[in-house]
Design a protein around this motif. Sequence first.
Motif, PDB file in Angstrom:
ATOM      1  N   GLY A 186       0.815  -1.211   0.000  1.00  0.00           N
ATOM      2  CA  GLY A 186       0.000   0.000   0.000  1.00  0.00           C
ATOM      3  C   GLY A 186       0.847   1.259   0.000  1.00  0.00           C
ATOM      4  O   GLY A 186       0.361   2.347  -0.269  1.00  0.00           O
ATOM      5  N   ASP A 187       2.130   1.140   0.335  1.00  0.00           N
ATOM      6  CA  ASP A 187       3.036   2.279   0.312  1.00  0.00           C
ATOM      7  C   ASP A 187       3.357   2.705  -1.108  1.00  0.00           C
ATOM      8  O   ASP A 187       3.910   3.781  -1.316  1.00  0.00           O
ATOM      9  CB  ASP A 187       4.331   1.941   1.055  1.00  0.00           C
ATOM     10  CG  ASP A 187       4.095   1.668   2.537  1.00  0.00           C
ATOM     11  OD1 ASP A 187       4.898   0.929   3.136  1.00  0.00           O
ATOM     12  OD2 ASP A 187       3.097   2.185   3.078  1.00  0.00           O
ATOM     13  N   VAL A 188       3.079   1.866  -2.070  1.00  0.00           N
ATOM     14  CA  VAL A 188       3.331   2.199  -3.473  1.00  0.00           C
ATOM     15  C   VAL A 188       2.256   3.175  -3.940  1.00  0.00           C
ATOM     16  O   VAL A 188       1.056   2.899  -3.831  1.00  0.00           O
ATOM     17  CB  VAL A 188       3.319   0.934  -4.355  1.00  0.00           C
ATOM     18  CG1 VAL A 188       3.556   1.313  -5.807  1.00  0.00           C
ATOM     19  CG2 VAL A 188       4.369  -0.053  -3.880  1.00  0.00           C
ATOM     20  N   ASN A 189       2.671   4.309  -4.452  1.00  0.00           N
ATOM     21  CA  ASN A 189       1.742   5.356  -4.867  1.00  0.00           C
ATOM     22  C   ASN A 189       1.866   5.556  -6.372  1.00  0.00           C
ATOM     23  O   ASN A 189       2.827   6.164  -6.855  1.00  0.00           O
ATOM     24  CB  ASN A 189       2.042   6.655  -4.124  1.00  0.00           C
ATOM     25  CG  ASN A 189       0.971   7.706  -4.338  1.00  0.00           C
ATOM     26  OD1 ASN A 189       0.454   7.867  -5.444  1.00  0.00           O
ATOM     27  ND2 ASN A 189       0.618   8.421  -3.288  1.00  0.00           N
ATOM     28  N   LEU A 190       0.889   5.030  -7.125  1.00  0.00           N
ATOM     29  CA  LEU A 190       0.936   5.113  -8.583  1.00  0.00           C
ATOM     30  C   LEU A 190       0.895   6.556  -9.054  1.00  0.00           C
ATOM     31  O   LEU A 190       1.617   6.936  -9.984  1.00  0.00           O
ATOM     32  CB  LEU A 190      -0.223   4.320  -9.184  1.00  0.00           C
ATOM     33  CG  LEU A 190      -0.359   4.362 -10.710  1.00  0.00           C
ATOM     34  CD1 LEU A 190       0.923   3.889 -11.388  1.00  0.00           C
ATOM     35  CD2 LEU A 190      -1.546   3.524 -11.171  1.00  0.00           C
ATOM     36  N   THR A 191       0.071   7.382  -8.408  1.00  0.00           N
ATOM     37  CA  THR A 191      -0.016   8.787  -8.812  1.00  0.00           C
ATOM     38  C   THR A 191       1.330   9.485  -8.660  1.00  0.00           C
ATOM     39  O   THR A 191       1.767  10.211  -9.558  1.00  0.00           O
ATOM     40  CB  THR A 191      -1.069   9.524  -7.975  1.00  0.00           C
ATOM     41  OG1 THR A 191      -2.327   8.871  -8.106  1.00  0.00           O
ATOM     42  CG2 THR A 191      -1.205  10.968  -8.422  1.00  0.00           C
ATOM     43  N   GLN A 200      -9.148   1.882  -7.627  1.00  0.00           N
ATOM     44  CA  GLN A 200      -9.214   0.425  -7.690  1.00  0.00           C
ATOM     45  C   GLN A 200      -7.823  -0.203  -7.646  1.00  0.00           C
ATOM     46  O   GLN A 200      -7.580  -1.171  -6.919  1.00  0.00           O
ATOM     47  CB  GLN A 200      -9.940  -0.004  -8.969  1.00  0.00           C
ATOM     48  CG  GLN A 200     -11.425   0.333  -9.008  1.00  0.00           C
ATOM     49  CD  GLN A 200     -12.220  -0.499  -8.010  1.00  0.00           C
ATOM     50  OE1 GLN A 200     -11.851  -1.620  -7.685  1.00  0.00           O
ATOM     51  NE2 GLN A 200     -13.311   0.062  -7.528  1.00  0.00           N
ATOM     52  N   ILE A 201      -6.903   0.343  -8.431  1.00  0.00           N
ATOM     53  CA  ILE A 201      -5.550  -0.211  -8.484  1.00  0.00           C
ATOM     54  C   ILE A 201      -4.852  -0.048  -7.139  1.00  0.00           C
ATOM     55  O   ILE A 201      -4.235  -0.987  -6.619  1.00  0.00           O
ATOM     56  CB  ILE A 201      -4.733   0.461  -9.607  1.00  0.00           C
ATOM     57  CG1 ILE A 201      -5.319   0.089 -10.977  1.00  0.00           C
ATOM     58  CG2 ILE A 201      -3.263   0.052  -9.535  1.00  0.00           C
ATOM     59  CD1 ILE A 201      -4.693   0.842 -12.139  1.00  0.00           C
ATOM     60  N   GLN A 202      -4.969   1.157  -6.561  1.00  0.00           N
ATOM     61  CA  GLN A 202      -4.336   1.384  -5.263  1.00  0.00           C
ATOM     62  C   GLN A 202      -4.896   0.441  -4.202  1.00  0.00           C
ATOM     63  O   GLN A 202      -4.163  -0.101  -3.369  1.00  0.00           O
ATOM     64  CB  GLN A 202      -4.539   2.835  -4.822  1.00  0.00           C
ATOM     65  CG  GLN A 202      -3.728   3.853  -5.590  1.00  0.00           C
ATOM     66  CD  GLN A 202      -2.224   3.761  -5.303  1.00  0.00           C
ATOM     67  OE1 GLN A 202      -1.418   4.293  -6.047  1.00  0.00           O
ATOM     68  NE2 GLN A 202      -1.834   3.083  -4.245  1.00  0.00           N
ATOM     69  N   SER A 203      -6.190   0.216  -4.257  1.00  0.00           N
ATOM     70  CA  SER A 203      -6.824  -0.668  -3.272  1.00  0.00           C
ATOM     71  C   SER A 203      -6.344  -2.109  -3.440  1.00  0.00           C
ATOM     72  O   SER A 203      -6.037  -2.799  -2.454  1.00  0.00           O
ATOM     73  CB  SER A 203      -8.339  -0.588  -3.412  1.00  0.00           C
ATOM     74  OG  SER A 203      -8.977  -1.528  -2.563  1.00  0.00           O
TER      75      SER A 203
END
Length: 241
Positions: free
Chosen positions: A32-37, A61-64
């Motif tokens: 969850g620490d990965v931030n796509l934005t 959705q992807i972040q979740s």
Amino acid sequence: MAFTSLTFILLSSFCFILQAQAQAQAPAPSSGDVNLTAILVKGGQFTTLIKLLQDTQQLTQIQSQLNSTSQGFTVFAPTDNAFQNLKSGALNGLGEEQKVQLILYHVTPKYYSLSDLLTVSNPVRTQASGREGSWGLNFTGQGNQVNVSTGIVETQLNNALRQQFPLAVYQVDKVLLPEELFGAKSPAAAPSPKSAKSSPEIPSVGKTGGAPSPSGNGAAERNVGLGVIVGIGLICMGALF
């Protein structure tokens, strides 16, 4: 002196054991620490993609799912120039559901390194797969060069914005257009050839408006001529008597 050395050894061993146990019990870094934005913003040329991800709610959705995935994700990120190079109206002409499908087509439900993509079995399933059609991507290449093809467009994976499980993000300079949305439409069924028109009916004798046949005309003329001759003969015989 020997007692002091033994005590030191025992205390050192005890501390080492406690440290090892602490490290073993430490929680692994959360996906969850990965931030796509943040990854896309840092890339500096993905404004349109970020907006589409937000508008279609696929970013959430992807972040979740990154928090619970055991397979990871791979995102192919078209640049702003890639979207600008689309044909006029290509994006605006899509409905909301079609935009969702387009975004999902740029995401695979599995983490792939560049070397993985050189050995995958094509087509590779995307998040849009499972709907009508294949919605798959095909990968080719050698060495450090990997190309991705949709059947409509082909482009190279130019830059790895992130390549660490559970998320890989690769820059692409073309929007990946799925055949299911942008392929040539099936040509409309050609109209069945009309049955050959029947040849005009030749009017027969006796039908209203029908032209008399030549043979009928000849017989009538002969009958009229014979009647005239018989009539003249009768008149002549009457004059003699």
